[in-house]
Design a protein around this motif. Sequence first.
Motif, PDB file in Angstrom:
ATOM      1  N   ARG A 123       8.467   9.537   0.389  1.00  0.00           N
ATOM      2  CA  ARG A 123       9.195   8.308   0.680  1.00  0.00           C
ATOM      3  C   ARG A 123       8.215   7.277   1.248  1.00  0.00           C
ATOM      4  O   ARG A 123       7.117   7.631   1.690  1.00  0.00           O
ATOM      5  CB  ARG A 123      10.299   8.581   1.701  1.00  0.00           C
ATOM      6  N   ASP A 126       6.402   8.037   4.432  1.00  0.00           N
ATOM      7  CA  ASP A 126       5.402   9.111   4.448  1.00  0.00           C
ATOM      8  C   ASP A 126       3.979   8.589   4.286  1.00  0.00           C
ATOM      9  O   ASP A 126       3.026   9.373   4.378  1.00  0.00           O
ATOM     10  CB  ASP A 126       5.676  10.128   3.327  1.00  0.00           C
ATOM     11  N   HIS A 156       5.274   7.021  -5.437  1.00  0.00           N
ATOM     12  CA  HIS A 156       6.379   7.640  -6.179  1.00  0.00           C
ATOM     13  C   HIS A 156       5.923   8.847  -6.991  1.00  0.00           C
ATOM     14  O   HIS A 156       6.762   9.612  -7.490  1.00  0.00           O
ATOM     15  CB  HIS A 156       7.048   6.614  -7.100  1.00  0.00           C
TER      16      HIS A 156
END
Length: 288
Positions: A123, A126, A156
């Motif tokens: 995410r 992070d 991603h």
Amino acid sequence: STSSIDADEADRLRRQLLQDAQPLSANGSSLSSSNGSGNGSSNGANGNSSSGGRDWLLNLDLWTNTGFPTAVAIAVVACVKGVKRAHLVDARMDGGMLLELYSRDGIGTMISTDFYEGIRKARPTDLEAIQGLLDPLERSGVLVKRSTEELRAQLHHFTVIERETKVMGCALLVPLGVSPDGERVAEIGAFCVDVVFRGTGRGDSLLDYVEQDARLKGMDRLVLLTTRTADWFNQRDFRLAGPAWCSELLPSERRQRINPARNSQLYVKELAPLDDKNRLQPGTRIGF
């Protein structure tokens, strides 16, 4: 006295428990059939399936008769009733409770209903933790330095191991396209586990997750580029395929971005074809 079971036995008992448990509808008939017709549809069944499932899950006699250790059954039932976490600690161990509560990994067994530790997609929050993991390897030259902007753009594609909001490891999986020999290729990079947790099997779990993710995305081949030895990956069926910059096992666009002066070596793993046996979401199976 206490008893113990291994993972295979626990899985067998779980399947037996599910098979033996037949949640009942309000009229006493099994929710798995309708008046004996076996088509699975009956009036009121949908409204009672949730409570029926909870009833048999709370049935300690059923757990015991199936063969589960009593302590495990009681802990599971407690969690079903709303307890967030249950800890099983050997009473014969001196100071066992303190060690369980105040040491990093504890010494007992914990059953929890929340996300205590697991593997998930990265995410935005992070980013800083991933940078912290990669920084020592980048400074030592093991990994190529990535700027904050580069990491953010690739976030991603990252997968992380997390324990109670602490990121313990990460891996990057980037689809590369089709190679000259017609194989769909994905590259693993930035693979790292916190030094504190190395040797605990978490690297294997992370690699297993990433491999299954690649299968489900239609990849046929995983590749890894490194200037160092890759014994750990060698032991997990990655084979050395020579210098990366001239390898026909890579799509041409990826080869053009490789600096020959770094002498990066290519490691390759051909993925097993996707079929009904291994068509499971990452994280739902270990050790494939």
